[in-house]
Design a protein around this motif. Structure first.
Motif, PDB file in Angstrom:
ATOM      1  N   ILE A 167       0.841  -1.206   0.000  1.00 37.77           N
ATOM      2  CA  ILE A 167       0.000   0.000   0.000  1.00 37.77           C
ATOM      3  C   ILE A 167       0.873   1.253   0.000  1.00 37.77           C
ATOM      4  CG2 ILE A 167      -1.681   1.338   1.321  1.00 37.77           C
ATOM      5  CD1 ILE A 167      -2.803  -1.159  -0.112  1.00 37.77           C
ATOM      6  N   ALA A 168       1.962   1.231   0.772  1.00 36.11           N
ATOM      7  CA  ALA A 168       2.883   2.368   0.765  1.00 36.11           C
ATOM      8  C   ALA A 168       3.472   2.575  -0.630  1.00 36.11           C
ATOM      9  CB  ALA A 168       3.998   2.148   1.791  1.00 36.11           C
ATOM     10  N   LEU A 169       3.749   1.469  -1.314  1.00 38.38           N
ATOM     11  CA  LEU A 169       4.266   1.564  -2.674  1.00 38.38           C
ATOM     12  C   LEU A 169       3.192   2.087  -3.628  1.00 38.38           C
ATOM     13  CD1 LEU A 169       6.565   1.206  -4.614  1.00 38.38           C
ATOM     14  CD2 LEU A 169       6.084  -1.245  -4.707  1.00 38.38           C
ATOM     15  N   ALA A 170       1.948   1.650  -3.426  1.00 41.20           N
ATOM     16  CA  ALA A 170       0.845   2.168  -4.245  1.00 41.20           C
ATOM     17  C   ALA A 170       0.725   3.686  -4.084  1.00 41.20           C
ATOM     18  CB  ALA A 170      -0.464   1.485  -3.847  1.00 41.20           C
ATOM     19  N   ARG A 171       0.857   4.161  -2.852  1.00 37.17           N
ATOM     20  CA  ARG A 171       0.792   5.610  -2.613  1.00 37.17           C
ATOM     21  C   ARG A 171       1.965   6.321  -3.299  1.00 37.17           C
ATOM     22  NH1 ARG A 171       1.245   7.677   3.443  1.00 37.17           N
ATOM     23  NH2 ARG A 171       3.350   6.892   3.063  1.00 37.17           N
ATOM     24  N   THR A 172       3.119   5.684  -3.283  1.00 41.04           N
ATOM     25  CA  THR A 172       4.282   6.257  -3.963  1.00 41.04           C
ATOM     26  C   THR A 172       4.040   6.367  -5.460  1.00 41.04           C
ATOM     27  OG1 THR A 172       5.772   5.319  -2.305  1.00 41.04           O
ATOM     28  CG2 THR A 172       6.748   5.899  -4.416  1.00 41.04           C
ATOM     29  N   LEU A 173       3.323   5.400  -6.029  1.00 41.01           N
ATOM     30  CA  LEU A 173       3.129   5.330  -7.477  1.00 41.01           C
ATOM     31  C   LEU A 173       1.955   6.148  -7.984  1.00 41.01           C
ATOM     32  CD1 LEU A 173       3.646   1.497  -7.886  1.00 41.01           C
ATOM     33  CD2 LEU A 173       5.132   3.262  -8.847  1.00 41.01           C
ATOM     34  N   ILE A 174       1.100   6.622  -7.110  1.00 42.59           N
ATOM     35  CA  ILE A 174      -0.176   7.164  -7.552  1.00 42.59           C
ATOM     36  C   ILE A 174      -0.022   8.406  -8.429  1.00 42.59           C
ATOM     37  CG2 ILE A 174      -0.660   8.660  -5.574  1.00 42.59           C
ATOM     38  CD1 ILE A 174      -3.560   7.392  -5.705  1.00 42.59           C
ATOM     39  N   LEU A 175       1.064   9.137  -8.257  1.00 39.96           N
ATOM     40  CA  LEU A 175       1.316  10.312  -9.101  1.00 39.96           C
ATOM     41  C   LEU A 175       2.162   9.985 -10.325  1.00 39.96           C
ATOM     42  CD1 LEU A 175       1.906  12.997  -6.331  1.00 39.96           C
ATOM     43  CD2 LEU A 175       0.037  12.950  -7.973  1.00 39.96           C
ATOM     44  N   LYS A 176       2.392   8.683 -10.544  1.00 36.78           N
ATOM     45  CA  LYS A 176       3.190   8.222 -11.676  1.00 36.78           C
ATOM     46  C   LYS A 176       4.541   8.941 -11.744  1.00 36.78           C
ATOM     47  CE  LYS A 176      -0.642   6.647 -14.563  1.00 36.78           C
ATOM     48  NZ  LYS A 176      -1.662   6.708 -13.518  1.00 36.78           N
ATOM     49  N   PRO A 177       5.343   8.807 -10.704  1.00 34.64           N
ATOM     50  CA  PRO A 177       6.625   9.515 -10.655  1.00 34.64           C
ATOM     51  C   PRO A 177       7.614   8.985 -11.686  1.00 34.64           C
ATOM     52  CG  PRO A 177       6.503   7.912  -8.880  1.00 34.64           C
ATOM     53  CD  PRO A 177       5.148   7.941  -9.517  1.00 34.64           C
ATOM     54  N   GLU A 178       8.509   9.857 -12.103  1.00 32.20           N
ATOM     55  CA  GLU A 178       9.580   9.451 -13.015  1.00 32.20           C
ATOM     56  C   GLU A 178      10.749   8.818 -12.255  1.00 32.20           C
ATOM     57  OE1 GLU A 178      10.618  12.327 -16.086  1.00 32.20           O
ATOM     58  OE2 GLU A 178       8.857  13.503 -15.519  1.00 32.20           O
ATOM     59  N   ILE A 179      10.821   9.125 -10.961  1.00 29.77           N
ATOM     60  CA  ILE A 179      11.907   8.642 -10.106  1.00 29.77           C
ATOM     61  C   ILE A 179      11.284   8.098  -8.820  1.00 29.77           C
ATOM     62  CG2 ILE A 179      13.929   9.342  -8.738  1.00 29.77           C
ATOM     63  CD1 ILE A 179      14.238  11.659 -10.815  1.00 29.77           C
ATOM     64  N   ILE A 180      11.801   6.970  -8.328  1.00 29.75           N
ATOM     65  CA  ILE A 180      11.366   6.440  -7.042  1.00 29.75           C
ATOM     66  C   ILE A 180      12.583   6.236  -6.145  1.00 29.75           C
ATOM     67  CG2 ILE A 180      10.169   4.591  -5.814  1.00 29.75           C
ATOM     68  CD1 ILE A 180       8.605   3.979  -8.309  1.00 29.75           C
ATOM     69  N   LEU A 181      12.463   6.681  -4.913  1.00 36.22           N
ATOM     70  CA  LEU A 181      13.501   6.495  -3.904  1.00 36.22           C
ATOM     71  C   LEU A 181      12.978   5.490  -2.873  1.00 36.22           C
ATOM     72  CD1 LEU A 181      14.411  10.272  -3.366  1.00 36.22           C
ATOM     73  CD2 LEU A 181      15.399   8.663  -5.018  1.00 36.22           C
ATOM     74  N   TYR A 182      13.660   4.369  -2.739  1.00 36.59           N
ATOM     75  CA  TYR A 182      13.250   3.308  -1.817  1.00 36.59           C
ATOM     76  C   TYR A 182      14.197   3.289  -0.621  1.00 36.59           C
ATOM     77  CZ  TYR A 182      10.692   1.183  -5.815  1.00 36.59           C
ATOM     78  OH  TYR A 182       9.869   0.920  -6.879  1.00 36.59           O
ATOM     79  N   ASP A 183      13.653   3.448   0.581  1.00 32.27           N
ATOM     80  CA  ASP A 183      14.464   3.377   1.791  1.00 32.27           C
ATOM     81  C   ASP A 183      14.199   2.035   2.485  1.00 32.27           C
ATOM     82  OD1 ASP A 183      16.093   3.888   3.913  1.00 32.27           O
ATOM     83  OD2 ASP A 183      14.961   5.593   4.692  1.00 32.27           O
TER      84      ASP A 183
END
Length: 259
Positions: A167-183
């Motif tokens: 779900i946290a990843l879904a929230r990260t993706l919802i704006l269709k980012p060009e870059i993702i930072l995973y901690d």
């Protein structure tokens, strides 16, 4: 790819057929007398997963917090999609953040909100206002991407650790980012669930062609997700290469992470 070590890393020629989306040059960050990043250099290309590997306290999380503008470096440049993040004002920083997804180690979901409300919160905090029909469509797509469409009206307390991460990843993706930072995306997960998250990271990279920086202590995650591994040591990019290249390196400073 040959292993690069020391200052030679920053001198590597950018491949002509690949777009640089993050370019970090001479980045320095200290907290009092503690020097965390010391002339750190890194380039990340579109559609590439770069895993940053290092000891606890080496500065990995500090690095990605500087990239997204949560921390201000003491010196150096961080160009994200052509913009130097440390020089951006509040409005421009908010705009560039709409193109960057950040997956927090602890998920950072709101316990008092449903899954749907957690995802909608990200949309409503943006400077672009969307009609409810588009918000609903984005929530549905985001939950579909992580194979949890049935959880929209559930509370975080009703979900397992692996589901919370999704779900946290879904929230990260919802704006269709060009870059993702995973901690630390697999910290605290059992091996089977961790592998599912690894596979999801790879699947989403292929679907959306994102560029990612992944911070991880989990060597299985490193091996499974990395197109390139960067070793952060003494505040610098000490070495870079594929997982196999670093695994086979003779340098003791590199070998200690693969033993």
């Amino acid at each position: 790819m040959e292993i690069s070590t020391g200052s030679s890393m920053s001198e590597k020629k950018i491949p002509e057929d690949r777009e640089t989306v993050i370019e970090i040059e001479h980045l320095c960050k200290r907290f009092g007398e503690n020097v965390v990043l010391n002339d750190f250099n890194l380039k990340v290309y579109r559609n590439e997963n770069v895993v940053v590997l290092g000891k606890s306290g080496a500065g990995k999380s500090v690095l990605i917090k500087c990239v997204i503008g949560l921390l201000k470096p003491d010196s150096g440049t961080i160009r994200v999609l052509g913009k130097n993040v440390p020089e951006l004002d509040h409005e421009d920083l908010d705009k560039i953040r709409t193109k960057i997804g950040f997956l927090f180690q602890g998920n950072a979901l709101y316990d008092s909100m449903t899954v749907r409300e957690n995802l909608e919160f990200s949309l409503r905090r943006q400077w672009i206002k969307l009609p409810q029909t588009e918000v609903d469509a984005l929530v549905k797509e985001a939950l579909g991407n992580v194979s949890l469409p049935h959880t929209a009206d559930m509370m975080p307390a009703e979900l397992s650790g692996g589901m919370l991460k999704r779900i946290a990843l879904a929230r990260t993706l919802i704006l269709k980012p060009e870059i993702i930072l995973y901690d630390e995306p697999t910290t605290g997960l059992d091996p089977v669930t961790a592998r599912e998250i690894d596979n999801l990271i790879i699947a989403l990279q292929k679907k959306y062609h994102t560029a990612s920086i992944i911070i991880s202590h989990d060597m299985n995650c490193v091996k499974n997700t990395a197109d390139r591994v960067v070793l952060l040591l003494d505040g610098k990019c000490y070495a870079e290469g594929t997982y196999r290249e670093l695994e086979e390196a003779a340098d003791e400073n590199i070998k200690q992470f693969f033993e």
